[in-house]
Design a protein around this motif. Structure first.
Motif, PDB file in Angstrom:
ATOM      1  N   GLY A 141      55.094  -0.554  45.760  1.00  0.00           N
ATOM      2  CA  GLY A 141      53.797  -1.059  45.335  1.00  0.00           C
ATOM      3  C   GLY A 141      53.569  -0.865  43.844  1.00  0.00           C
ATOM      4  O   GLY A 141      53.966   0.145  43.265  1.00  0.00           O
ATOM      5  N   ASP A 142      52.896  -1.840  43.227  1.00  0.00           N
ATOM      6  CA  ASP A 142      52.659  -1.763  41.781  1.00  0.00           C
ATOM      7  C   ASP A 142      51.297  -1.143  41.483  1.00  0.00           C
ATOM      8  O   ASP A 142      50.599  -0.652  42.386  1.00  0.00           O
ATOM      9  N   LEU A 143      50.912  -1.155  40.225  1.00  0.00           N
ATOM     10  CA  LEU A 143      49.646  -0.553  39.818  1.00  0.00           C
ATOM     11  C   LEU A 143      48.460  -1.285  40.433  1.00  0.00           C
ATOM     12  O   LEU A 143      47.445  -0.666  40.795  1.00  0.00           O
ATOM     13  N   ALA A 144      48.575  -2.602  40.582  1.00  0.00           N
ATOM     14  CA  ALA A 144      47.491  -3.374  41.200  1.00  0.00           C
ATOM     15  C   ALA A 144      47.284  -2.925  42.647  1.00  0.00           C
ATOM     16  O   ALA A 144      46.140  -2.801  43.117  1.00  0.00           O
ATOM     17  N   PHE A 178      40.821  -0.381  54.119  1.00  0.00           N
ATOM     18  CA  PHE A 178      41.596   0.699  53.505  1.00  0.00           C
ATOM     19  C   PHE A 178      43.022   0.731  54.055  1.00  0.00           C
ATOM     20  O   PHE A 178      44.003   0.768  53.302  1.00  0.00           O
ATOM     21  N   HIS A 179      43.129   0.710  55.377  1.00  0.00           N
ATOM     22  CA  HIS A 179      44.467   0.765  55.969  1.00  0.00           C
ATOM     23  C   HIS A 179      45.277  -0.484  55.633  1.00  0.00           C
ATOM     24  O   HIS A 179      46.489  -0.399  55.415  1.00  0.00           O
ATOM     25  N   ALA A 195      40.245   1.777  45.448  1.00  0.00           N
ATOM     26  CA  ALA A 195      38.942   1.125  45.581  1.00  0.00           C
ATOM     27  C   ALA A 195      38.526   1.010  47.049  1.00  0.00           C
ATOM     28  O   ALA A 195      37.364   1.248  47.399  1.00  0.00           O
ATOM     29  N   ALA A 196      39.483   0.655  47.910  1.00  0.00           N
ATOM     30  CA  ALA A 196      39.177   0.519  49.331  1.00  0.00           C
ATOM     31  C   ALA A 196      38.801   1.870  49.934  1.00  0.00           C
ATOM     32  O   ALA A 196      37.892   1.967  50.775  1.00  0.00           O
ATOM     33  N   HIS A 197      39.489   2.913  49.505  1.00  0.00           N
ATOM     34  CA  HIS A 197      39.163   4.244  50.004  1.00  0.00           C
ATOM     35  C   HIS A 197      37.770   4.663  49.549  1.00  0.00           C
ATOM     36  O   HIS A 197      36.991   5.248  50.327  1.00  0.00           O
ATOM     37  N   HIS A 198      37.419   4.364  48.316  1.00  0.00           N
ATOM     38  CA  HIS A 198      36.105   4.729  47.788  1.00  0.00           C
ATOM     39  C   HIS A 198      34.997   4.068  48.615  1.00  0.00           C
ATOM     40  O   HIS A 198      33.996   4.713  48.971  1.00  0.00           O
ATOM     41  N   ARG A 199      35.179   2.800  48.928  1.00  0.00           N
ATOM     42  CA  ARG A 199      34.184   2.089  49.732  1.00  0.00           C
ATOM     43  C   ARG A 199      34.055   2.713  51.117  1.00  0.00           C
ATOM     44  O   ARG A 199      32.949   2.936  51.621  1.00  0.00           O
ATOM     45  N   MET A 200      35.185   3.006  51.753  1.00  0.00           N
ATOM     46  CA  MET A 200      35.157   3.604  53.090  1.00  0.00           C
ATOM     47  C   MET A 200      34.501   4.976  53.064  1.00  0.00           C
ATOM     48  O   MET A 200      33.679   5.312  53.933  1.00  0.00           O
TER      49      MET A 200
END
Length: 226
Positions: free
Chosen positions: A106-109, A146-147, A116-121
Motif C-alpha cells: 500500500g502507498d501513502l494514499a 475502516f476494514h 481517516a477511516a479509523h478516525h471517523r469510526m
C-alpha cells in the motif's frame, strides 16, 4: 455538508436505489436472515417496480446475501454455526492475505485513507441510542469503511474482491452478535492496534491482530446460547 443516506439514495437511479436500500436492510438485520423476500411486499416497501426489485435481488444473489430458490423466489441467506465457522476460516485465510498484501504494498494514499477511516469510526458511537442492543447504523457504515480501507491497499483485484465479499457475508453475523457482545471487550483498542500495525508496516503483527479480531466475534457467537 455531508449528504445523508436518504439524499445519496435519492440521487441514484431506481435500480441502484433499491439495491442499496435492500442491501442495507439485509446487512442491518431489518430483513431477518432466512426470511422470504416476496416481490409484492418489496415493491411496497421500496416504492419501486418489480423490474428494479428483480435486478437488485439478482445482484445480491451474486454476492451471496440472498438465495434464489427455483419456483419459490428469493430469501435472505440463512445463518448457522456451521456456516459461521466456514466463513471465519475463509476470512482468516483470504481477508488476512489481502491485508498482508496491503501492508506490504500500500502507498501513502492508502495509508492516509486508513487513518481517516479509523478516525471517523472512532468518533462514531457504536450502539444505537434508542436501542442499545443494536449497532448504530452510522457506526456500522464507518466500521465497514475502516476494514475496507485496510484491504484496499491490496493490489490483487481477485483477492480483494473475494475478501470484500466475505466481509459482506460476515456483516449478518456482526449484527446478530450485537446483543451478545461482551461489553468489557475493548473493540476500539483492537481496531487501534490493527491500524498501528498496518501503518507501521508490520504485516505479521497486523495479520495476527486481524485474525484474533475476526475469531473473537465468532467465538462469542458460538459459545452463546441461541
Amino acid at each position: 455538508m455531508t449528504a445523508t443516506t436518504g439524499e445519496v439514495l435519492d440521487g441514484m437511479g431506481p435500480t441502484a436505489r433499491v439495491y442499496q436500500a435492500l442491501r442495507a436492510d439485509i446487512l442491518a438485520g431489518r430483513l431477518a436472515p432466512g426470511s422470504r423476500l416476496g416481490f409484492a411486499a418489496l415493491v411496497d416497501r421500496y416504492d419501486c417496480s418489480i423490474g428494479a426489485i428483480r435486478e437488485a435481488l439478482q445482484r445480491l444473489s451474486e454476492q451471496e446475501l440472498v438465495v434464489a430458490e427455483p419456483k419459490r423466489g428469493f430469501r435472505v441467506v440463512a445463518i448457522s454455526s456451521e456456516d459461521l465457522s466456514d466463513l471465519t476460516e475463509a476470512r482468516c485465510e483470504i481477508e488476512v492475505l489481502a491485508l498482508r498484501y496491503a501492508v506490504n504494498r500500500g502507498d501513502l494514499a492508502w495509508e492516509s485513507k486508513v487513518v481517516a477511516a479509523h478516525h471517523r469510526m472512532e468518533r462514531t458511537p457504536m450502539y444505537a441510542t434508542a436501542d442499545p442492543d443494536r449497532f448504530n447504523d452510522d457506526w456500522v457504515l464507518a466500521h465497514a469503511a475502516f476494514h475496507q480501507a485496510l484491504l484496499d491497499g491490496c493490489p490483487n483485484r481477485r483477492i480483494l474482491a473475494t475478501a470484500s465479499a466475505l466481509r459482506d457475508s460476515a456483516e449478518l453475523y456482526r449484527q446478530w452478535s450485537a446483543p451478545r457482545h461482551d461489553r468489557k471487550r475493548d473493540i476500539a483498542a483492537e481496531h487501534r492496534a490493527i491500524l498501528d500495525a498496518a501503518v507501521g508496516r508490520d504485516p505479521d503483527l497486523a495479520c495476527d491482530l486481524l485474525t484474533a479480531h475476526i475469531e473473537r466475534t465468532t467465538n462469542v457467537l458460538l459459545s452463546s446460547p441461541a
